[in-house]
Design a protein around this motif. Structure first.
Motif, mmCIF file in Angstrom:
data_model
loop_
_atom_site.group_PDB
_atom_site.id
_atom_site.type_symbol
_atom_site.label_atom_id
_atom_site.label_comp_id
_atom_site.label_asym_id
_atom_site.label_seq_id
_atom_site.Cartn_x
_atom_site.Cartn_y
_atom_site.Cartn_z
ATOM 1 N N SER A 34 0.808 -1.223 0.000
ATOM 2 C CA SER A 34 0.000 0.000 0.000
ATOM 3 C C SER A 34 0.843 1.276 0.000
ATOM 4 O O SER A 34 0.298 2.373 -0.037
ATOM 5 C CB SER A 34 -0.931 0.011 1.223
ATOM 6 N N GLU A 35 2.169 1.135 0.008
ATOM 7 C CA GLU A 35 3.061 2.291 0.044
ATOM 8 C C GLU A 35 3.354 2.770 -1.378
ATOM 9 O O GLU A 35 3.766 1.996 -2.228
ATOM 10 C CB GLU A 35 4.371 1.905 0.744
ATOM 11 N N THR A 36 3.172 4.061 -1.627
ATOM 12 C CA THR A 36 3.482 4.607 -2.944
ATOM 13 C C THR A 36 4.998 4.779 -3.081
ATOM 14 O O THR A 36 5.717 4.887 -2.081
ATOM 15 C CB THR A 36 2.810 5.978 -3.162
ATOM 16 N N LEU A 37 5.466 4.835 -4.309
ATOM 17 C CA LEU A 37 6.887 5.102 -4.543
ATOM 18 C C LEU A 37 7.266 6.496 -4.034
ATOM 19 O O LEU A 37 8.370 6.697 -3.525
ATOM 20 C CB LEU A 37 7.221 4.976 -6.031
ATOM 21 N N GLU A 38 6.343 7.445 -4.126
ATOM 22 C CA GLU A 38 6.606 8.800 -3.642
ATOM 23 C C GLU A 38 6.840 8.800 -2.127
ATOM 24 O O GLU A 38 7.745 9.470 -1.635
ATOM 25 C CB GLU A 38 5.446 9.737 -4.002
ATOM 26 N N TYR A 39 6.026 8.038 -1.412
ATOM 27 C CA TYR A 39 6.201 7.920 0.042
ATOM 28 C C TYR A 39 7.543 7.255 0.350
ATOM 29 O O TYR A 39 8.287 7.709 1.217
ATOM 30 C CB TYR A 39 5.050 7.110 0.647
ATOM 31 N N MET A 40 7.868 6.177 -0.375
ATOM 32 C CA MET A 40 9.119 5.465 -0.137
ATOM 33 C C MET A 40 10.327 6.369 -0.395
ATOM 34 O O MET A 40 11.274 6.390 0.382
ATOM 35 C CB MET A 40 9.223 4.201 -0.984
ATOM 36 N N ILE A 41 10.301 7.141 -1.482
ATOM 37 C CA ILE A 41 11.399 8.066 -1.782
ATOM 38 C C ILE A 41 11.542 9.081 -0.656
ATOM 39 O O ILE A 41 12.648 9.385 -0.192
ATOM 40 C CB ILE A 41 11.167 8.782 -3.139
ATOM 41 N N THR A 42 10.428 9.610 -0.178
ATOM 42 C CA THR A 42 10.466 10.589 0.910
ATOM 43 C C THR A 42 11.007 9.948 2.179
ATOM 44 O O THR A 42 11.783 10.565 2.915
ATOM 45 C CB THR A 42 9.073 11.196 1.138
ATOM 46 N N ARG A 43 10.648 8.715 2.436
ATOM 47 C CA ARG A 43 11.150 7.978 3.608
ATOM 48 C C ARG A 43 12.664 7.792 3.519
ATOM 49 O O ARG A 43 13.390 7.975 4.496
ATOM 50 C CB ARG A 43 10.434 6.620 3.689
ATOM 51 N N ILE A 44 13.170 7.484 2.336
ATOM 52 C CA ILE A 44 14.617 7.316 2.142
ATOM 53 C C ILE A 44 15.337 8.658 2.302
ATOM 54 O O ILE A 44 16.381 8.742 2.933
ATOM 55 C CB ILE A 44 14.901 6.674 0.769
ATOM 56 N N LEU A 45 14.759 9.720 1.739
ATOM 57 C CA LEU A 45 15.351 11.048 1.898
ATOM 58 C C LEU A 45 15.378 11.456 3.372
ATOM 59 O O LEU A 45 16.373 12.002 3.856
ATOM 60 C CB LEU A 45 14.596 12.084 1.069
ATOM 61 N N ALA A 46 14.304 11.173 4.095
ATOM 62 C CA ALA A 46 14.260 11.481 5.531
ATOM 63 C C ALA A 46 15.368 10.738 6.273
ATOM 64 O O ALA A 46 16.070 11.316 7.105
ATOM 65 C CB ALA A 46 12.892 11.117 6.110
ATOM 66 N N TYR A 47 15.548 9.469 5.953
ATOM 67 C CA TYR A 47 16.599 8.660 6.579
ATOM 68 C C TYR A 47 17.971 9.283 6.317
ATOM 69 O O TYR A 47 18.771 9.477 7.234
ATOM 70 C CB TYR A 47 16.545 7.237 6.029
ATOM 71 N N CYS A 48 18.224 9.621 5.071
ATOM 72 C CA CYS A 48 19.534 10.184 4.705
ATOM 73 C C CYS A 48 19.755 11.571 5.313
ATOM 74 O O CYS A 48 20.851 11.864 5.812
ATOM 75 C CB CYS A 48 19.680 10.244 3.188
ATOM 76 N N LEU A 49 18.738 12.418 5.267
ATOM 77 C CA LEU A 49 18.896 13.782 5.761
ATOM 78 C C LEU A 49 18.924 13.859 7.289
ATOM 79 O O LEU A 49 19.361 14.862 7.846
ATOM 80 C CB LEU A 49 17.802 14.687 5.202
ATOM 81 N N GLN A 50 18.487 12.804 7.948
ATOM 82 C CA GLN A 50 18.539 12.743 9.411
ATOM 83 C C GLN A 50 19.614 11.770 9.881
ATOM 84 O O GLN A 50 19.740 11.509 11.073
ATOM 85 C CB GLN A 50 17.180 12.309 9.985
ATOM 86 N N TYR A 51 20.400 11.237 8.959
ATOM 87 C CA TYR A 51 21.343 10.171 9.285
ATOM 88 C C TYR A 51 22.248 10.538 10.467
ATOM 89 O O TYR A 51 22.841 11.612 10.514
ATOM 90 C CB TYR A 51 22.214 9.806 8.077
ATOM 91 N N GLU A 52 22.311 9.614 11.413
ATOM 92 C CA GLU A 52 23.225 9.674 12.549
ATOM 93 C C GLU A 52 23.284 8.273 13.136
ATOM 94 O O GLU A 52 22.497 7.391 12.764
ATOM 95 C CB GLU A 52 22.764 10.697 13.599
ATOM 96 N N GLU A 53 24.193 8.062 14.041
ATOM 97 C CA GLU A 53 24.328 6.763 14.697
ATOM 98 C C GLU A 53 22.995 6.377 15.344
ATOM 99 O O GLU A 53 22.365 7.191 16.011
ATOM 100 C CB GLU A 53 25.419 6.834 15.767
ATOM 101 N N GLY A 54 22.541 5.154 15.117
ATOM 102 C CA GLY A 54 21.323 4.652 15.738
ATOM 103 C C GLY A 54 20.053 4.839 14.923
ATOM 104 O O GLY A 54 18.969 4.474 15.367
ATOM 105 N N ILE A 55 20.148 5.379 13.702
ATOM 106 C CA ILE A 55 18.952 5.588 12.882
ATOM 107 C C ILE A 55 18.481 4.259 12.292
ATOM 108 O O ILE A 55 19.296 3.423 11.889
ATOM 109 C CB ILE A 55 19.194 6.641 11.781
ATOM 110 N N VAL A 56 17.164 4.052 12.270
ATOM 111 C CA VAL A 56 16.579 2.823 11.715
ATOM 112 C C VAL A 56 15.232 3.147 11.073
ATOM 113 O O VAL A 56 14.549 4.084 11.470
ATOM 114 C CB VAL A 56 16.370 1.727 12.793
#
Length: 180
Positions: A34-56
């Motif tokens: 049920s996840e759109t590609l747009e949501y997934m891309i935004t989720r990946i960008l959020a992960y990268c832009l918030q990247y720090e030790e302990g991110i999951v």
């Protein structure tokens, strides 16, 4: 019969000049049916832009009801950053902000409409919670480039995100505004 998640692999070279973060990441991202590609891309960008030790990424993905799309945990397992994607309801952000102390929302939707849904709602520290958005055309184009295996170079400098996804280069401003 229930549909299963689709796995996508992202080999990411991250250069966040604004934060001084430089990493090579290997991300295995499960995309719920049920996840759109747009949501997934935004989720990946959020992960990268918030990247720090302990991110999951959350274990339940888009269907997780008691945890955010992305979170940062300290060495004890306590959540220290609550990172939502899309347009989560105000109660969820309120709970996450109180639990983690730091919250942020990344959206692939119209930021004015997302902000409007929070007007008058109780959100802990709303003025300190940024809503981060990207140009909609950028998200749409990036979503169209996603394969099962992806090569990504992501650079951020002076609030501008440069993305090379599978050989195609894109750019967008990273816009932030407070929820309250």
């Amino acid at each position: 019969m229930a549909l299963s998640a689709t796995l996508h692999n992202f080999a990411v070279q991250l250069a966040d000049v604004d934060r001084g973060v430089y990493e090579d990441l290997e991300l295995r991202v499960a995309r719920h049916p049920s996840e759109t590609l747009e949501y997934m891309i935004t989720r990946i960008l959020a992960y990268c832009l918030q990247y720090e030790e302990g991110i999951v990424f959350s274990e339940g993905g888009i269907s997780a009801t008691d945890e955010p799309a992305v979170q940062v945990r300290d060495m004890t397992g306590r959540t220290t950053a609550w990172i939502e994607v899309g347009a989560p309801d105000a109660e969820r952000i309120h709970r996450g902000s109180k639990l983690a102390g730091r919250a942020v929302v990344y959206t692939h939707r119209d930021p004015a409409k997302v902000l409007a849904q929070y007007a008058g709602k109780k959100i802990h520290n709303a003025a300190r919670i940024p809503l981060v958005s990207f140009d909609r055309a950028f998200i749409d184009e990036a979503a169209g480039l996603v394969d099962r295996r992806n090569s990504v170079t992501l650079s951020v400098t002076e609030g501008v995100l440069y993305l090379d996804l599978n050989g195609t280069s894109l750019r967008t401003d990273v816009t932030e505004q407070p929820l309250g």
